[in-house]
Design a protein around this motif. Structure first.
Motif, short mmCIF file in Angstrom:
data_model
loop_
_atom_site.label_atom_id
_atom_site.label_comp_id
_atom_site.label_asym_id
_atom_site.label_seq_id
_atom_site.Cartn_x
_atom_site.Cartn_y
_atom_site.Cartn_z
N GLN A 37 0.84 -1.19 0.00
CA GLN A 37 0.00 0.00 0.00
C GLN A 37 0.88 1.24 0.00
N PRO A 40 0.06 4.70 3.08
CA PRO A 40 0.67 4.87 4.41
C PRO A 40 2.12 5.34 4.34
N ARG A 54 2.82 -4.63 7.77
CA ARG A 54 1.46 -4.09 7.79
C ARG A 54 1.22 -3.15 6.61
N PHE A 57 0.02 -5.19 0.79
CA PHE A 57 -1.38 -5.24 0.37
C PHE A 57 -2.03 -6.54 0.82
N LYS A 58 -1.35 -7.63 0.60
CA LYS A 58 -1.76 -8.95 1.11
C LYS A 58 -0.50 -9.59 1.67
N PRO A 59 -0.63 -10.51 2.63
CA PRO A 59 0.58 -11.12 3.19
C PRO A 59 1.26 -12.03 2.16
N TRP A 317 -8.08 10.40 -0.25
CA TRP A 317 -8.03 10.96 1.11
C TRP A 317 -6.60 11.37 1.44
N ASP A 319 -4.29 12.45 5.13
CA ASP A 319 -4.24 12.70 6.57
C ASP A 319 -3.13 13.69 6.86
N LYS A 324 -8.58 14.75 8.72
CA LYS A 324 -8.80 13.79 7.65
C LYS A 324 -9.54 14.50 6.54
N GLN A 326 -11.21 14.14 3.03
CA GLN A 326 -11.78 13.14 2.12
C GLN A 326 -12.32 13.88 0.91
N GLY B 21 -2.39 -6.40 18.33
CA GLY B 21 -1.89 -5.18 17.68
C GLY B 21 -2.43 -5.02 16.27
N LEU B 22 -2.75 -6.15 15.63
CA LEU B 22 -3.40 -6.04 14.31
C LEU B 22 -4.86 -5.66 14.55
N THR B 23 -5.57 -5.38 13.49
CA THR B 23 -7.00 -5.08 13.64
C THR B 23 -7.82 -6.27 13.14
N GLU B 26 -7.53 -6.42 9.47
CA GLU B 26 -6.30 -7.03 8.94
C GLU B 26 -6.31 -8.55 9.08
N VAL B 29 -8.35 -9.62 6.02
CA VAL B 29 -7.70 -9.39 4.73
C VAL B 29 -6.46 -10.27 4.57
N GLY B 41 -7.40 0.62 3.42
CA GLY B 41 -6.30 -0.01 4.14
C GLY B 41 -6.26 0.28 5.62
N ALA B 43 -7.64 3.31 7.19
CA ALA B 43 -7.54 4.72 7.55
C ALA B 43 -8.86 5.30 8.04
N CYS B 44 -9.87 4.47 8.19
CA CYS B 44 -11.21 4.92 8.59
C CYS B 44 -11.74 5.94 7.59
N LYS B 89 -8.83 -3.16 17.56
CA LYS B 89 -7.49 -3.74 17.74
C LYS B 89 -7.57 -5.03 18.52
#
Lengths: 402, 106
Positions: A37, A40, A54, A57-59, A317, A319, A324, A326, B21-23, B26, B29, B41, B43-44, B89
């Protein structure tokens, strides 16, 4: 076969498998990382709040499960559409039945003297951020070139980390390319209140230093001391490979609403495409995650033999500090801007109208305005400006009962 | 580490171990749980990770934040136990949590 390993590529792998594709999938990426991603990077990852795992995008296991063959750190030199094959930088040739181009975009670079000094950086990739982080310490001075989203996000994180921050912008306001003077003024105030110095109407003419950048010199002759330079002066679509292969390109790889190019075996999605937008009645190229994900879903669907139209209101968006922002829609060409709420309370929305029709919104800490506008923009709805500005009427009432 | 059960709208269940610690988003996904899009991803910013928290866990997953509240207002099929899973979390206290995913996130 997928060339380019960003958001769109990662999504395409998932969507190809869920769409029923049982054949092989090869993902070729120039960077050494699995799709990750980017948003971030200029926010939580730069701030050190997110680890690399983290940001993915996918593990990594996802690609095993999806039986996708990853060819990372690999460049494609050439696409030969006649023989349906690719030539890689190491000379290897790979054949394809269907090809998806998710080549994305790259940063526009400065080419003035000294631009190759250490500490003159950009922010697009994980590696870029790792370089920036080396200089990211309290008391250091960062000069940010360009007051776009990237520049301002970096400014916000840098101030929070106790760096001295100066921004050099060519135009006479921040976010000049993407928003109205009203919203620019708000973000100018936010950043100057946070201690950021913004210098308008200035362009960099040279960097000086002893291997490491020390000074930034502008065309008007001003000199700024610097420990680090971060330039955010726009991105360019990666279309050269497609162009060389003879695919139609015009400010992006030309695709239709199903993410198909003019070659029935070749598809494209993400930042690199120029695609039709029904909402705006013109062709557009977008630089956004939402576009990459949704267009990739359409591309994967078309590759699996089912046409799924990509026709959505763009959204973005950003930050910065506690804010925030949008954004829904594209405000270019608006003839009226209506501000709802009080910018000084750090909670307001700027609505953009054209001939009375809502075409975009910038919503600061105002999720309802953003969420409701997305739908109205898609519907090309007319909204009375005086009602929009009236905070005694709830936004839900304004937007659902017209 | 907590065991989280994700229940699809079809009733299909997936039990997963998700690290602290992950959500909750996550956890879904990363393990290819369908039904959670999470376009932004975490960010709300998009309200595409909507879940229904099992009644027994409603109080343990914490309060709905201001930003989350306004975003939740616009999800389809909002209920009293609706949450955005990117805002929950994982902690040891959530071991055993059950969430249901809606039919659609759009």
């Amino acid at each position: 076969m997928i060339i380019g390993a960003g958001h769109a590529a990662g999504q395409a792998v998932a969507s190809l498998r869920s769409g029923g594709h049982e054949g092989s999938i090869t993902l070729i990426g120039e960077e050494p990382y699995i799709p990750y991603q980017r948003p971030p990077l200029s926010k939580a990852f730069l701030a050190g709040e997110l680890g690399i795992e983290r940001v993915y995008f996918k593990p990594p296991e996802f690609y095993d499960t999806a039986k996708a063959d990853l060819r990372l750190g690999t460049l494609v030199n050439k696409i030969d559409r006649a023989s349906k094959s690719l030539t890689l930088s190491d000379g290897e040739t790979l054949a394809y039945d269907k090809l998806l181009l998710t080549t994305g975009s790259r940063v526009r670079k400065l080419n003035c003297p000294g631009a190759d000094l250490e500490g003159v950086t950009y922010l697009r990739t994980i590696d870029d951020v790792e370089i920036i982080k080396k200089y990211f310490a309290p008391g250091k001075t960062v000069i940010i070139v360009g007051a776009g989203y990237i520049g301002l996000e970096v400014a916000a994180v840098a101030r929070k980390h106790g760096l001295n921050v100066k921004v050099i912008e060519m135009e006479d306001r921040v976010l000049a390319r993407v928003t109205s003077p009203e919203v620019s003024q708000f973000f100018h105030d936010v950043h100057t209140d946070a201690g950021v110095e913004i210098h308008y109407g200035q362009a960099v003419s040279a960097f000086e230093g002893d291997g490491q950048v020390r000074k930034v010199i502008t065309q008007s002759g001003d000199t700024f001391d610097a420990d680090l330079v971060v330039a955010g002066i726009g991105i360019l679509p990666n279309i050269e490979l497609a162009e060389a292969a003879g695919l139609a390109c015009e400010n992006g790889i030309v695709v239709d609403e199903f993410a198909r190019t003019d070659d029935e075996a070749v598809f494209s999605a993400g930042d690199c495409t120029n695609h039709p937008s029904k909402v705006y009645g013109r062709r557009i190229r977008l630089e956004s995650v939402h576009n990459a994900l949704e267009q990739a879903k359409s591309a994967a669907s078309a590759m699996c033999g089912t046409l799924k139209e990509y026709d959505q209101v763009p959204w973005f968006w950003s930050d910065q500090y506690d804010l925030k922002l949008q954004i829904a829609g594209l405000s270019q060409g608006y003839d009226e801007v209506v501000v709802r709420g009080d910018p000084s309370a750090r909670k307001f929305a700027a609505f953009y109208l054209k001939d009375g029709v809502l075409i975009a919104v910038d919503a600061v800490n105002s999720a309802p305005e953003f969420m409701l506008s997305k739908k109205l923009i898609a519907d090309k709805a007319s909204v009375a400006p005086e009602r929009l500005a009236d905070t005694s009427i709830s936004i839900k009432e304004i937007m659902t009962k017209q | 580490m907590a065991k989280i059960t994700y229940v699809e709208h079809t009733g299909e269940k997936r039990e997963l171990e998700v690290a602290n610690g992950l959500t909750v988003m996550e956890g879904a996904v990363n393990n290819l749980v369908p039904g959670i899009d999470a376009d932004c991803g975490g960010a709300c910013a998009c309200a595409t990770c909507h879940v229904y928290v099992d009644e027994a866990w409603k109080d343990k997953v914490g309060e709905v934040g201001d930003m989350e509240e306004t975003m939740l207002d616009f999800v389809e099929g909002r209920e009293a136990n609706s949450r955005l899973s990117c805002q929950i979390k994982i902690t040891d206290e959530l071991d055993g949590l059950v969430v249901k995913t809606p039919e659609s996130q759009h």
